[in-house]
Scaffold this motif. Structure first.
Motif, PDB file in Angstrom:
ATOM      1  N   ASN A 124       0.938  -1.109   0.005  1.00  0.00           N
ATOM      2  CA  ASN A 124       0.148  -0.165   0.027  1.00  0.00           C
ATOM      3  C   ASN A 124       0.910   1.191   0.055  1.00  0.00           C
ATOM      4  OD1 ASN A 124      -1.509   1.957   0.618  1.00  0.00           O
ATOM      5  ND2 ASN A 124      -2.765   1.174   2.131  1.00  0.00           N
ATOM      6  N   HIS A 125       0.903   2.002  -0.950  1.00  0.00           N
ATOM      7  CA  HIS A 125       1.861   3.005  -1.181  1.00  0.00           C
ATOM      8  C   HIS A 125       1.561   4.419  -0.213  1.00  0.00           C
ATOM      9  CE1 HIS A 125      -1.206   4.695  -3.920  1.00  0.00           C
ATOM     10  NE2 HIS A 125      -0.813   3.817  -4.924  1.00  0.00           N
ATOM     11  N   GLN A 126       0.071   4.389   0.008  1.00  0.00           N
ATOM     12  CA  GLN A 126      -0.153   5.545   1.108  1.00  0.00           C
ATOM     13  C   GLN A 126       0.018   6.852   0.349  1.00  0.00           C
ATOM     14  OE1 GLN A 126      -0.079   4.121   5.460  1.00  0.00           O
ATOM     15  NE2 GLN A 126       1.966   3.888   4.805  1.00  0.00           N
ATOM     16  N   ALA A 127      -0.056   7.242  -0.743  1.00  0.00           N
ATOM     17  CA  ALA A 127       0.088   8.491  -1.508  1.00  0.00           C
ATOM     18  C   ALA A 127      -0.905   9.371  -1.267  1.00  0.00           C
ATOM     19  CB  ALA A 127       0.569   8.084  -3.096  1.00  0.00           C
ATOM     20  N   THR A 128      -0.487  10.707  -1.023  1.00  0.00           N
ATOM     21  CA  THR A 128      -1.571  11.726  -0.876  1.00  0.00           C
ATOM     22  C   THR A 128      -0.996  12.794  -1.965  1.00  0.00           C
ATOM     23  OG1 THR A 128      -0.064  12.918   0.793  1.00  0.00           O
ATOM     24  CG2 THR A 128      -1.977  11.523   1.292  1.00  0.00           C
ATOM     25  N   VAL A 129      -1.886  13.299  -2.870  1.00  0.00           N
ATOM     26  CA  VAL A 129      -1.626  14.380  -3.816  1.00  0.00           C
ATOM     27  C   VAL A 129      -2.205  15.654  -3.319  1.00  0.00           C
ATOM     28  CG1 VAL A 129      -1.941  14.912  -6.312  1.00  0.00           C
ATOM     29  CG2 VAL A 129      -1.747  12.460  -5.362  1.00  0.00           C
ATOM     30  N   GLU A 130      -1.351  16.791  -3.604  1.00  0.00           N
ATOM     31  CA  GLU A 130      -1.884  17.926  -3.708  1.00  0.00           C
ATOM     32  C   GLU A 130      -1.334  18.634  -5.053  1.00  0.00           C
ATOM     33  OE1 GLU A 130      -3.236  19.585  -0.772  1.00  0.00           O
ATOM     34  OE2 GLU A 130      -3.204  17.807   0.117  1.00  0.00           O
ATOM     35  N   GLU A 131      -2.160  19.376  -5.503  1.00  0.00           N
ATOM     36  CA  GLU A 131      -1.932  19.993  -6.818  1.00  0.00           C
ATOM     37  C   GLU A 131      -2.701  21.313  -7.211  1.00  0.00           C
ATOM     38  OE1 GLU A 131      -1.097  17.850 -10.786  1.00  0.00           O
ATOM     39  OE2 GLU A 131      -3.270  18.388 -10.832  1.00  0.00           O
ATOM     40  N   THR A 132      -1.864  22.246  -7.890  1.00  0.00           N
ATOM     41  CA  THR A 132      -2.740  23.368  -8.542  1.00  0.00           C
ATOM     42  C   THR A 132      -2.704  23.346  -9.950  1.00  0.00           C
ATOM     43  OG1 THR A 132      -2.402  24.465  -6.293  1.00  0.00           O
ATOM     44  CG2 THR A 132      -3.192  25.927  -8.360  1.00  0.00           C
ATOM     45  N   MET A 133      -3.604  23.514 -10.663  1.00  0.00           N
ATOM     46  CA  MET A 133      -3.818  23.800 -12.281  1.00  0.00           C
ATOM     47  C   MET A 133      -4.112  25.165 -12.387  1.00  0.00           C
ATOM     48  SD  MET A 133      -4.999  19.868 -13.380  1.00  0.00           S
ATOM     49  CE  MET A 133      -4.569  20.444 -15.391  1.00  0.00           C
ATOM     50  N   THR A 134      -3.610  25.617 -13.268  1.00  0.00           N
ATOM     51  CA  THR A 134      -3.829  26.932 -13.700  1.00  0.00           C
ATOM     52  C   THR A 134      -3.932  26.855 -15.353  1.00  0.00           C
ATOM     53  OG1 THR A 134      -2.503  28.237 -11.782  1.00  0.00           O
ATOM     54  CG2 THR A 134      -3.197  29.502 -13.504  1.00  0.00           C
ATOM     55  N   TYR A 135      -4.985  27.741 -15.912  1.00  0.00           N
ATOM     56  CA  TYR A 135      -5.283  27.943 -17.192  1.00  0.00           C
ATOM     57  C   TYR A 135      -5.221  29.213 -17.693  1.00  0.00           C
ATOM     58  CZ  TYR A 135      -6.820  23.164 -16.445  1.00  0.00           C
ATOM     59  OH  TYR A 135      -7.279  21.982 -15.982  1.00  0.00           O
ATOM     60  N   TRP A 136      -4.708  29.647 -18.767  1.00  0.00           N
ATOM     61  CA  TRP A 136      -4.742  30.788 -19.432  1.00  0.00           C
ATOM     62  C   TRP A 136      -5.067  30.549 -21.038  1.00  0.00           C
ATOM     63  CZ3 TRP A 136      -0.467  29.142 -16.524  1.00  0.00           C
ATOM     64  CH2 TRP A 136       0.075  29.739 -15.728  1.00  0.00           C
ATOM     65  N   VAL A 137      -5.527  31.581 -21.525  1.00  0.00           N
ATOM     66  CA  VAL A 137      -6.058  31.679 -22.950  1.00  0.00           C
ATOM     67  C   VAL A 137      -5.261  32.950 -23.562  1.00  0.00           C
ATOM     68  CG1 VAL A 137      -8.144  30.363 -22.740  1.00  0.00           C
ATOM     69  CG2 VAL A 137      -8.088  32.853 -22.633  1.00  0.00           C
ATOM     70  N   TRP A 138      -4.809  32.688 -24.923  1.00  0.00           N
ATOM     71  CA  TRP A 138      -4.118  33.885 -25.639  1.00  0.00           C
ATOM     72  C   TRP A 138      -5.367  34.547 -26.202  1.00  0.00           C
ATOM     73  CZ3 TRP A 138       0.050  36.285 -25.845  1.00  0.00           C
ATOM     74  CH2 TRP A 138       0.631  37.032 -26.834  1.00  0.00           C
ATOM     75  N   THR A 139      -5.213  35.873 -25.900  1.00  0.00           N
ATOM     76  CA  THR A 139      -6.040  36.759 -26.755  1.00  0.00           C
ATOM     77  C   THR A 139      -5.728  37.609 -27.622  1.00  0.00           C
ATOM     78  OG1 THR A 139      -4.929  38.743 -25.196  1.00  0.00           O
ATOM     79  CG2 THR A 139      -6.884  37.651 -23.982  1.00  0.00           C
ATOM     80  N   GLY A 140      -4.560  37.344 -28.125  1.00  0.00           N
ATOM     81  CA  GLY A 140      -3.850  37.878 -29.514  1.00  0.00           C
ATOM     82  C   GLY A 140      -2.885  38.885 -28.960  1.00  0.00           C
ATOM     83  N   VAL A 141      -3.037  39.319 -27.696  1.00  0.00           N
ATOM     84  CA  VAL A 141      -1.917  40.223 -27.139  1.00  0.00           C
ATOM     85  C   VAL A 141      -1.242  39.808 -26.029  1.00  0.00           C
ATOM     86  CG1 VAL A 141      -1.674  42.487 -26.309  1.00  0.00           C
ATOM     87  CG2 VAL A 141      -3.436  42.175 -27.965  1.00  0.00           C
ATOM     88  N   ILE A 142      -2.012  39.380 -24.985  1.00  0.00           N
ATOM     89  CA  ILE A 142      -1.456  38.709 -23.838  1.00  0.00           C
ATOM     90  C   ILE A 142      -2.179  37.304 -23.305  1.00  0.00           C
ATOM     91  CG2 ILE A 142      -1.162  41.017 -22.787  1.00  0.00           C
ATOM     92  CD1 ILE A 142      -3.546  40.503 -20.988  1.00  0.00           C
ATOM     93  N   TRP A 143      -1.328  36.661 -22.551  1.00  0.00           N
ATOM     94  CA  TRP A 143      -2.177  35.377 -21.850  1.00  0.00           C
ATOM     95  C   TRP A 143      -2.911  36.065 -20.704  1.00  0.00           C
ATOM     96  CZ3 TRP A 143      -1.980  30.795 -23.884  1.00  0.00           C
ATOM     97  CH2 TRP A 143      -0.711  30.514 -25.017  1.00  0.00           C
TER      98      TRP A 143
END
Length: 191
Positions: A124-143
């Motif tokens: 039993n590996h007893q693993a715990t995960v903590e993660e943050t995912m961030t998303y951006w879109v390209w506006t043609g000028v900036i993210w």
């Protein structure tokens, strides 16, 4: 040489310790057939049946791509008990395809424990995960950031490793929605 009365108990103590240390019998010194216990095993470190590690390798096959690993030191303490230390796998990847940018930043803590038979180890590996995912879109000028989410999770998989193959390394894989997580058990000499 004249012996002082205070030296008598010390001499008896030295004779007793010598007999106990050597595992001798009282017959050799006192003419009685009485076996003294040997205390040598109390000072001897028990043999380790196998020493090695469990390595977690986490691959993300979509953006953001990453391939990270971490290992926990392990010891086969008896023919049935596998104990491992704690390890942490860190990952931080950011990537874009020209239209969307994604960053995954997280860590997986694991401290495997297991039981072994003559042929396999169930872990039993007893693993715990903590993660943050961030998303951006390209506006043609900036993210422009459009979302961010944090996840906490506990993995409850039970892993089965072939004990004999573990001397050279045996791997068990788990597929994820974006890649894979593989666990490799490597132990030294199995006695």
């Amino acid at each position: 040489m004249k012996m002082d009365r205070s030296q008598g108990p010390w001499l008896a103590f030295i004779v007793l310790v010598t007999l106990l240390w050597s595992g001798g019998t009282a017959t050799e010194t006192f003419g009685k057939d009485f076996h003294w216990p040997s205390f040598m095993p109390a000072f001897t470190t028990p043999k380790k049946l196998g020493v090695g590690s469990i390595t977690l390798r986490l691959k993300n096959d979509v953006i953001p791509h990453f391939d990270e690993s971490a290992s926990a030191e392990c010891e086969l303490k008896t023919h049935t008990v596998l104990a491992c230390g704690m390890a942490t796998l860190h990952y931080d990847a950011i990537e874009d395809n020209g239209q969307i940018r994604i960053r995954r930043n997280g860590s997986i803590n694991f401290m495997p424990v297991g039981t072994c038979t003559q042929t396999e180890c169930i872990v039993n590996h007893q693993a715990t995960v903590e993660e943050t995912m961030t998303y951006w879109v390209w506006t043609g000028v900036i993210w422009k950031q459009v979302a961010q989410e944090s996840v906490s999770d506990a993995w409850d998989d039970t892993l089965r490793f072939d004990l004999q193959d573990s001397t050279t390394g045996t791997t068990v894989g788990v597929s994820t929605s974006t890649g894979s997580a593989s666990w490799t058990l490597t132990l030294g000499v199995i006695m």
